[in-house]
Design a protein around this motif. Structure first.
Motif, PDB file in Angstrom:
ATOM      1  N   GLU A  96       0.839  -1.189   0.000  1.00 47.53           N
ATOM      2  CA  GLU A  96       0.000   0.000   0.000  1.00 47.53           C
ATOM      3  C   GLU A  96       0.873   1.237   0.000  1.00 47.53           C
ATOM      4  OE1 GLU A  96      -4.007  -1.731   2.206  1.00 47.53           O
ATOM      5  OE2 GLU A  96      -2.635  -0.441   3.345  1.00 47.53           O
ATOM      6  N   LYS A  97       0.376   2.277  -0.649  1.00 50.47           N
ATOM      7  CA  LYS A  97       1.144   3.506  -0.784  1.00 50.47           C
ATOM      8  C   LYS A  97       0.772   4.488   0.327  1.00 50.47           C
ATOM      9  CE  LYS A  97       2.413   6.886  -4.360  1.00 50.47           C
ATOM     10  NZ  LYS A  97       2.052   7.406  -5.703  1.00 50.47           N
ATOM     11  N   HIS A  98       1.802   4.954   1.043  1.00 50.32           N
ATOM     12  CA  HIS A  98       1.624   5.941   2.096  1.00 50.32           C
ATOM     13  C   HIS A  98       2.527   7.122   1.773  1.00 50.32           C
ATOM     14  CE1 HIS A  98      -0.721   3.017   4.203  1.00 50.32           C
ATOM     15  NE2 HIS A  98       0.299   2.190   4.334  1.00 50.32           N
ATOM     16  N   GLY A  99       1.929   8.269   1.505  1.00 49.56           N
ATOM     17  CA  GLY A  99       2.717   9.379   1.009  1.00 49.56           C
ATOM     18  C   GLY A  99       3.214   9.031  -0.375  1.00 49.56           C
ATOM     19  N   THR A 100       4.529   9.032  -0.565  1.00 49.53           N
ATOM     20  CA  THR A 100       5.114   8.624  -1.852  1.00 49.53           C
ATOM     21  C   THR A 100       5.824   7.287  -1.740  1.00 49.53           C
ATOM     22  OG1 THR A 100       7.158   9.854  -1.384  1.00 49.53           O
ATOM     23  CG2 THR A 100       5.413  11.018  -2.581  1.00 49.53           C
ATOM     24  N   ALA A 101       5.691   6.621  -0.616  1.00 50.16           N
ATOM     25  CA  ALA A 101       6.407   5.366  -0.393  1.00 50.16           C
ATOM     26  C   ALA A 101       5.443   4.176  -0.382  1.00 50.16           C
ATOM     27  CB  ALA A 101       7.171   5.428   0.924  1.00 50.16           C
ATOM     28  N   TRP A 102       5.942   3.054  -0.902  1.00 51.06           N
ATOM     29  CA  TRP A 102       5.168   1.814  -0.882  1.00 51.06           C
ATOM     30  C   TRP A 102       5.591   0.975   0.310  1.00 51.06           C
ATOM     31  CZ3 TRP A 102       1.039   0.814  -3.867  1.00 51.06           C
ATOM     32  CH2 TRP A 102       0.854   1.629  -4.996  1.00 51.06           C
ATOM     33  N   GLN A 103       4.613   0.514   1.085  1.00 50.37           N
ATOM     34  CA  GLN A 103       4.892  -0.301   2.266  1.00 50.37           C
ATOM     35  C   GLN A 103       4.284  -1.686   2.102  1.00 50.37           C
ATOM     36  OE1 GLN A 103       3.643   1.698   5.850  1.00 50.37           O
ATOM     37  NE2 GLN A 103       4.835   3.538   5.416  1.00 50.37           N
ATOM     38  N   ARG A 104       5.057  -2.682   2.494  1.00 51.35           N
ATOM     39  CA  ARG A 104       4.584  -4.069   2.457  1.00 51.35           C
ATOM     40  C   ARG A 104       3.605  -4.283   3.602  1.00 51.35           C
ATOM     41  NH1 ARG A 104       5.806  -8.467   5.332  1.00 51.35           N
ATOM     42  NH2 ARG A 104       5.824 -10.536   4.371  1.00 51.35           N
ATOM     43  N   VAL A 105       2.428  -4.829   3.292  1.00 53.50           N
ATOM     44  CA  VAL A 105       1.396  -5.066   4.296  1.00 53.50           C
ATOM     45  C   VAL A 105       1.441  -6.503   4.798  1.00 53.50           C
ATOM     46  CG1 VAL A 105      -1.086  -5.049   4.764  1.00 53.50           C
ATOM     47  CG2 VAL A 105      -0.081  -3.282   3.306  1.00 53.50           C
ATOM     48  N   ASP A 106       1.431  -7.463   3.870  1.00 54.91           N
ATOM     49  CA  ASP A 106       1.472  -8.881   4.261  1.00 54.91           C
ATOM     50  C   ASP A 106       1.786  -9.714   3.030  1.00 54.91           C
ATOM     51  OD1 ASP A 106       1.352 -11.109   5.892  1.00 54.91           O
ATOM     52  OD2 ASP A 106      -0.595 -10.560   6.759  1.00 54.91           O
ATOM     53  N   VAL A 217      -4.621 -17.593  -9.822  1.00 56.19           N
ATOM     54  CA  VAL A 217      -3.679 -17.507  -8.708  1.00 56.19           C
ATOM     55  C   VAL A 217      -4.450 -17.895  -7.454  1.00 56.19           C
ATOM     56  CG1 VAL A 217      -2.245 -15.990  -7.295  1.00 56.19           C
ATOM     57  CG2 VAL A 217      -2.265 -15.730  -9.787  1.00 56.19           C
ATOM     58  N   SER A 218      -3.929 -18.837  -6.689  1.00 58.59           N
ATOM     59  CA  SER A 218      -4.640 -19.322  -5.513  1.00 58.59           C
ATOM     60  C   SER A 218      -3.831 -19.065  -4.248  1.00 58.59           C
ATOM     61  CB  SER A 218      -4.942 -20.818  -5.655  1.00 58.59           C
ATOM     62  OG  SER A 218      -3.745 -21.573  -5.776  1.00 58.59           O
ATOM     63  N   VAL A 219      -4.554 -18.731  -3.175  1.00 53.78           N
ATOM     64  CA  VAL A 219      -3.950 -18.421  -1.874  1.00 53.78           C
ATOM     65  C   VAL A 219      -4.797 -19.051  -0.780  1.00 53.78           C
ATOM     66  CG1 VAL A 219      -2.839 -16.267  -2.590  1.00 53.78           C
ATOM     67  CG2 VAL A 219      -5.207 -16.216  -1.786  1.00 53.78           C
ATOM     68  N   PRO A 220      -4.278 -19.147   0.454  1.00 54.32           N
ATOM     69  CA  PRO A 220      -5.070 -19.712   1.551  1.00 54.32           C
ATOM     70  C   PRO A 220      -6.349 -18.920   1.807  1.00 54.32           C
ATOM     71  CG  PRO A 220      -2.754 -19.573   2.153  1.00 54.32           C
ATOM     72  CD  PRO A 220      -2.897 -18.819   0.872  1.00 54.32           C
ATOM     73  N   GLU A 221      -7.312 -19.582   2.442  1.00 51.89           N
ATOM     74  CA  GLU A 221      -8.595 -18.930   2.730  1.00 51.89           C
ATOM     75  C   GLU A 221      -8.412 -17.658   3.549  1.00 51.89           C
ATOM     76  OE1 GLU A 221     -12.999 -19.995   4.599  1.00 51.89           O
ATOM     77  OE2 GLU A 221     -11.312 -21.358   4.935  1.00 51.89           O
ATOM     78  N   SER A 222      -7.508 -17.697   4.526  1.00 50.08           N
ATOM     79  CA  SER A 222      -7.280 -16.517   5.362  1.00 50.08           C
ATOM     80  C   SER A 222      -6.797 -15.332   4.525  1.00 50.08           C
ATOM     81  CB  SER A 222      -6.264 -16.829   6.468  1.00 50.08           C
ATOM     82  OG  SER A 222      -5.022 -17.234   5.908  1.00 50.08           O
ATOM     83  N   ALA A 223      -5.999 -15.613   3.499  1.00 52.80           N
ATOM     84  CA  ALA A 223      -5.503 -14.555   2.620  1.00 52.80           C
ATOM     85  C   ALA A 223      -6.636 -13.973   1.789  1.00 52.80           C
ATOM     86  CB  ALA A 223      -4.409 -15.092   1.706  1.00 52.80           C
ATOM     87  N   MET A 224      -7.512 -14.836   1.265  1.00 52.86           N
ATOM     88  CA  MET A 224      -8.640 -14.345   0.474  1.00 52.86           C
ATOM     89  C   MET A 224      -9.555 -13.475   1.323  1.00 52.86           C
ATOM     90  SD  MET A 224      -8.581 -14.992  -2.735  1.00 52.86           S
ATOM     91  CE  MET A 224     -10.274 -14.475  -3.033  1.00 52.86           C
ATOM     92  N   GLU A 225      -9.848 -13.901   2.529  1.00 50.41           N
ATOM     93  CA  GLU A 225     -10.699 -13.097   3.404  1.00 50.41           C
ATOM     94  C   GLU A 225     -10.053 -11.750   3.691  1.00 50.41           C
ATOM     95  OE1 GLU A 225     -11.258 -15.647   6.752  1.00 50.41           O
ATOM     96  OE2 GLU A 225     -13.075 -16.576   5.921  1.00 50.41           O
ATOM     97  N   TYR A 226      -8.727 -11.765   3.945  1.00 51.01           N
ATOM     98  CA  TYR A 226      -8.016 -10.520   4.240  1.00 51.01           C
ATOM     99  C   TYR A 226      -8.042  -9.575   3.041  1.00 51.01           C
ATOM    100  CZ  TYR A 226      -4.378  -7.369   5.916  1.00 51.01           C
ATOM    101  OH  TYR A 226      -3.690  -6.256   6.318  1.00 51.01           O
ATOM    102  N   LEU A 227      -7.744 -10.106   1.863  1.00 49.48           N
ATOM    103  CA  LEU A 227      -7.721  -9.271   0.667  1.00 49.48           C
ATOM    104  C   LEU A 227      -9.103  -8.696   0.362  1.00 49.48           C
ATOM    105  CD1 LEU A 227      -5.420 -11.473  -1.591  1.00 49.48           C
ATOM    106  CD2 LEU A 227      -4.843  -9.228  -0.641  1.00 49.48           C
ATOM    107  N   LEU A 228     -10.127  -9.509   0.520  1.00 49.72           N
ATOM    108  CA  LEU A 228     -11.476  -9.033   0.254  1.00 49.72           C
ATOM    109  C   LEU A 228     -11.846  -7.875   1.171  1.00 49.72           C
ATOM    110  CD1 LEU A 228     -13.302 -12.414  -0.366  1.00 49.72           C
ATOM    111  CD2 LEU A 228     -13.233 -10.495  -1.954  1.00 49.72           C
TER     112      LEU A 228
END
Length: 249
Positions: A96-106, A217-228
């Motif tokens: 996610e972008k904060h200001g002009t910098a990109w930060q890793r979320v998960d 592209v497939s990911v764990p259920e917890s990841a799908m819930e988080y992304l949604l």
């Protein structure tokens, strides 16, 4: 509540690129930078000089050629780093972008096409398309988990056929449509293919079943819930996907 046992035989025309007849594609705190936070040297009369234009940093592992395709105003980027051109293994990272910098979320372990990646994806090649694609629509077999994306819940359209292996029964409990050869703003299983059927389609993010897909592209259920729950249309989310070498090029 999960659905087990005999599943509905009806399946979406485009479920993860599966046409039953032919289709085979299957952070930290926000940092606000204000004008006064950046020191600007004054001239002889104390007049502030214009600040130099600074291009926002790219996310790690993505080269300039690919990064140019990210739409202006995008503040959420999902990157799928494929292990190799012919590998089904990958890692999905949300930035996610904060200001002009990109930060890793998960990040999460993920799978892509069984045969790897293809910058010129074709129907039935069992490879995931390489590129930058918007993320605009979601849906699934289960109820909306609280997403801001338009969500279509349909027990018939997203149910896998009863004859599929049990490992795949929950693949489409949650899906996010990747806007490859589809019309953004329609439900994920919309069959329209703007570039034609031969270019494939029905490329989704969906639940992982432990190995490669037919193009999704497939990911764990917890990841799908988080992304949604995390992806927000106002931040113009996109996915940047491909094998690591192709992404860096």
């Amino acid at each position: 509540m999960r659905r087990g046992g005999v599943r509905h035989a009806m399946v979406a025309m485009t479920a993860c690129g599966f046409f039953l007849t032919a289709l085979a594609a299957c952070g930290g705190p926000r940092t606000e930078v204000r004008h006064g936070d950046v020191p600007r040297p004054g001239g002889p009369t104390g007049t502030a000089r214009p600040s130099p234009t600074v291009k926002p940093a790219r996310v790690p592992g993505v080269g300039e050629r690919m990064w140019r395709r990210v739409p202006a105003g995008t503040r959420q980027v999902v990157v799928v780093y494929g292990e190799g051109k012919n590998s089904p293994d990958s890692t999905l990272v949300l930035y996610e972008k904060h200001g002009t910098a990109w930060q890793r979320v998960d990040s999460w372990a993920a799978h892509n096409g069984k045969q790897g990646w293809n910058p010129n994806h074709r129907e039935g090649d069992e490879r995931s398309p390489v590129g930058v694609f918007t993320l605009s629509d979601a849906g699934g077999l289960l109820d909306d988990p609280g997403t801001r994306l338009p969500y279509t819940q349909d027990e018939d359209a997203f149910a896998t056929p009863y004859y599929w292996d049990e490992a795949h029964w929950h693949d489409f409990d949650y899906v996010i449509a990747i806007d490859y050869n589809r019309r953004p703003g329609t439900r994920p299983d919309d069959p329209t293919r703007p570039q034609g059927q031969k270019k494939g389609g029905g490329i989704w993010l969906h639940l992982d079943h432990g190995d490669g897909t037919l193009g999704c592209v497939s990911v764990p259920e917890s990841a799908m819930e988080y992304l949604l729950r995390r992806l927000d249309p106002k931040d113009k989310p996109v996915v940047v996907m491909g094998d690591k070498a192709e992404l860096r090029a």
